[in-house]
Scaffold this motif. Structure first.
Motif, PDB file in Angstrom:
ATOM      1  N   SER A   5      72.903  -2.021  84.938  1.00 25.61           N
ATOM      2  CA  SER A   5      73.204  -3.139  84.045  1.00 25.61           C
ATOM      3  C   SER A   5      72.041  -4.091  83.851  1.00 25.61           C
ATOM      4  O   SER A   5      71.923  -4.737  82.812  1.00 25.61           O
ATOM      5  CB  SER A   5      74.409  -3.915  84.571  1.00 25.61           C
ATOM      6  N   GLY A   6      71.188  -4.232  84.875  1.00 27.04           N
ATOM      7  CA  GLY A   6      70.100  -5.194  84.767  1.00 27.04           C
ATOM      8  C   GLY A   6      70.559  -6.632  84.875  1.00 27.04           C
ATOM      9  O   GLY A   6      69.833  -7.552  84.503  1.00 27.04           O
ATOM     10  N   SER A   7      71.770  -6.851  85.422  1.00 24.73           N
ATOM     11  CA  SER A   7      72.300  -8.216  85.510  1.00 24.73           C
ATOM     12  C   SER A   7      71.572  -9.043  86.553  1.00 24.73           C
ATOM     13  O   SER A   7      71.567 -10.268  86.492  1.00 24.73           O
ATOM     14  CB  SER A   7      73.791  -8.179  85.836  1.00 24.73           C
ATOM     15  N   PRO A  11      66.591  -3.192  84.636  1.00 23.25           N
ATOM     16  CA  PRO A  11      67.448  -2.003  84.645  1.00 23.25           C
ATOM     17  C   PRO A  11      66.688  -0.770  85.119  1.00 23.25           C
ATOM     18  O   PRO A  11      65.495  -0.614  84.862  1.00 23.25           O
ATOM     19  CB  PRO A  11      67.861  -1.861  83.175  1.00 23.25           C
ATOM     20  N   ARG A 342      75.731 -12.344  78.315  1.00 19.46           N
ATOM     21  CA  ARG A 342      76.089 -11.026  78.836  1.00 19.46           C
ATOM     22  C   ARG A 342      74.955 -10.040  78.613  1.00 19.46           C
ATOM     23  O   ARG A 342      74.177 -10.164  77.673  1.00 19.46           O
ATOM     24  CB  ARG A 342      77.343 -10.485  78.132  1.00 19.46           C
ATOM     25  N   THR A 343      74.901  -9.023  79.495  1.00 17.20           N
ATOM     26  CA  THR A 343      73.995  -7.899  79.272  1.00 17.20           C
ATOM     27  C   THR A 343      74.646  -6.945  78.275  1.00 17.20           C
ATOM     28  O   THR A 343      75.793  -7.140  77.865  1.00 17.20           O
ATOM     29  CB  THR A 343      73.718  -7.153  80.588  1.00 17.20           C
ATOM     30  N   SER A 344      73.936  -5.896  77.915  1.00 17.51           N
ATOM     31  CA  SER A 344      74.483  -4.929  76.954  1.00 17.51           C
ATOM     32  C   SER A 344      75.688  -4.191  77.496  1.00 17.51           C
ATOM     33  O   SER A 344      76.477  -3.619  76.741  1.00 17.51           O
ATOM     34  CB  SER A 344      73.396  -3.901  76.572  1.00 17.51           C
ATOM     35  N   THR A 345      75.885  -4.195  78.821  1.00 16.84           N
ATOM     36  CA  THR A 345      77.027  -3.493  79.408  1.00 16.84           C
ATOM     37  C   THR A 345      78.233  -4.398  79.596  1.00 16.84           C
ATOM     38  O   THR A 345      79.249  -3.957  80.136  1.00 16.84           O
ATOM     39  CB  THR A 345      76.636  -2.882  80.774  1.00 16.84           C
ATOM     40  N   ASP A 349      74.901 -11.994  82.478  1.00 15.12           N
ATOM     41  CA  ASP A 349      73.448 -11.915  82.631  1.00 15.12           C
ATOM     42  C   ASP A 349      73.001 -13.020  83.591  1.00 15.12           C
ATOM     43  O   ASP A 349      72.795 -14.170  83.198  1.00 15.12           O
ATOM     44  CB  ASP A 349      72.768 -12.073  81.274  1.00 15.12           C
TER      45      ASP A 349
END
Length: 373
Positions: A5-7, A11, A342-345, A349
């Motif tokens: 997710s890279g949160s 990522p 938010r992240t893309s998932t 974020d």
């Protein structure tokens, strides 16, 4: 090819073999009726592991996929129409999406009668949101699905719609072929009731990250020494702290990388977030630990209240005090008037929020800070 997710950081690329994907698709199709006539809602982007069920398992077994327009992903009415217009039978989404659906369904006095399986995953499901789902999905079974991007789904728990858990939904039982162990702080296997880090091996997992530095620490590990011969050769350290109860059921308590010391007391920020989310007037909550030369760390919370909520920082502190030790009560609370980044998932974020917290002043259009009382 997936990405994490890279949160909380950059990522990572997660490659999977065709065999791993097919094994998962076969399990998912049988468990959630993904054959001809099935229709699944695809809420997640294609680099997120939810798509293995939403897209690939469904198509592989002859079902239909309904793609959500990313630009309308936070529009509850759009999600409601997509499900209704396409007679969707399976909905898998993060809790935020279920909250959007519940709000839109109530506003429009509509119910999603076509859905037979409703899955929530990827984040803590607030009790108040879960309590609304039986009315929104009157003919659906409910499931909590747990797993990491690196391992795909590992556990599933079917929630009794007539006896909803009030103190958090368990992780459930391991999927076929999944091996799961709990390791204590000394790395020893917990064989009975107890708590520790969850370590798993699944038939669906990756062999490692693409392009990873071979000298860097890796969560992929060999078989824990205490396991008997015949166990899987490659395990994954999830970083999740779980508790096994007397019946052998696992409950998620937080993450080991979210554990910090505040004035000498160990605090798990994920636990603090869950307590805040359990307040009926809090829609979103994130707690970040900021290093402090005196306290070790200070906790800072960013929250979005439900529309029309009147609770302020004093009420939220009183709520925390009833459920948390003093050290775990956030030092500052910032109340947001908009959805948190938010992240893309679909996960919050945390890097973006960290930048807001460290900025010299709050972003006036997005976040309002209330002083401690």
């Amino acid at each position: 090819m997936l990405t994490t997710s890279g949160s909380t950081g950059l990522p990572k690329l997660v490659p999977l073999t065709a065999g791993a994907v097919e094994r998962f698709a076969d399990w998912a199709a049988e468990r959630f009726d993904l054959g001809p006539g099935a229709s699944t809602l695809n809420y997640a982007p294609l680099n997120f592991d939810l798509c293995f069920l939403d897209v690939w398992a469904t198509l592989h077994h002859g079902g239909q996929v309904v793609l959500v327009d990313p630009d309308a992903a936070t529009n509850g009415r759009h999600l409601l129409d997509a499900i209704d217009d396409n007679a969707v039978t399976v909905v898998q989404a993060v809790p935020m999406a279920h909250q959007l659906l519940a709000d839109a369904a109530d506003d429009a006095a509509r119910r999603l009668t076509s859905v037979r399986h409703a899955l929530f995953t990827g984040d803590h499901m607030p009790a108040r949101c879960l309590a609304r789902l039986p009315a929104v999905f009157p003919h659906s079974r409910f499931y909590n699905v747990y797993g990491c991007t690196e391992t795909n789904d590992s556990f599933v728990y079917e929630v009794d719609r007539d006896a909803l858990p009030a103190d958090g939904v368990p992780l459930g039982t391991a999927l076929p072929g999944v091996e799961a162990v709990v390791l204590d702080e000394d790395g020893a296997v917990v064989t009975g009731p107890g708590r520790g880090e969850l370590v798993v091996a699944t038939p669906f997992q990756s062999a490692g990250y693409l392009g990873a530095d071979p000298a860097a620490p890796s969560p992929f590990t060999d078989t824990p020494a205490a396991l008997p011969p015949g166990a899987a050769a490659r395990f994954y350290r999830t970083g999740d702290i779980v508790r096994r109860d007397g019946a052998g059921v696992l409950h998620l308590e937080g993450r080991n990388d979210f554990q910090v010391k505040v004035r000498g007391t160990r605090v798990n920020t994920a636990v603090v977030e869950q307590v805040l989310l359990d307040h009926e007037e809090v829609a979103e909550a994130v707690v970040l630990a900021v290093p402090d030369p005196v306290a070790g760390h200070l906790l800072h919370a960013v929250l979005r209240r439900v529309p029309g909520a009147g609770v302020g920082t004093l009420g939220l502190r009183e709520h925390c005090a009833r459920h948390l030790p003093t050290a775990a009560i956030p030092s500052t609370l910032r109340l947001s008037e908009v959805t948190l980044p938010r992240t893309s998932t679909g996960k919050v974020d945390r890097q973006a929020l960290d930048r807001i917290l460290r900025s010299p002043r709050p972003e006036a259009t997005a976040v309002r800070k209330e002083p401690a009382r």
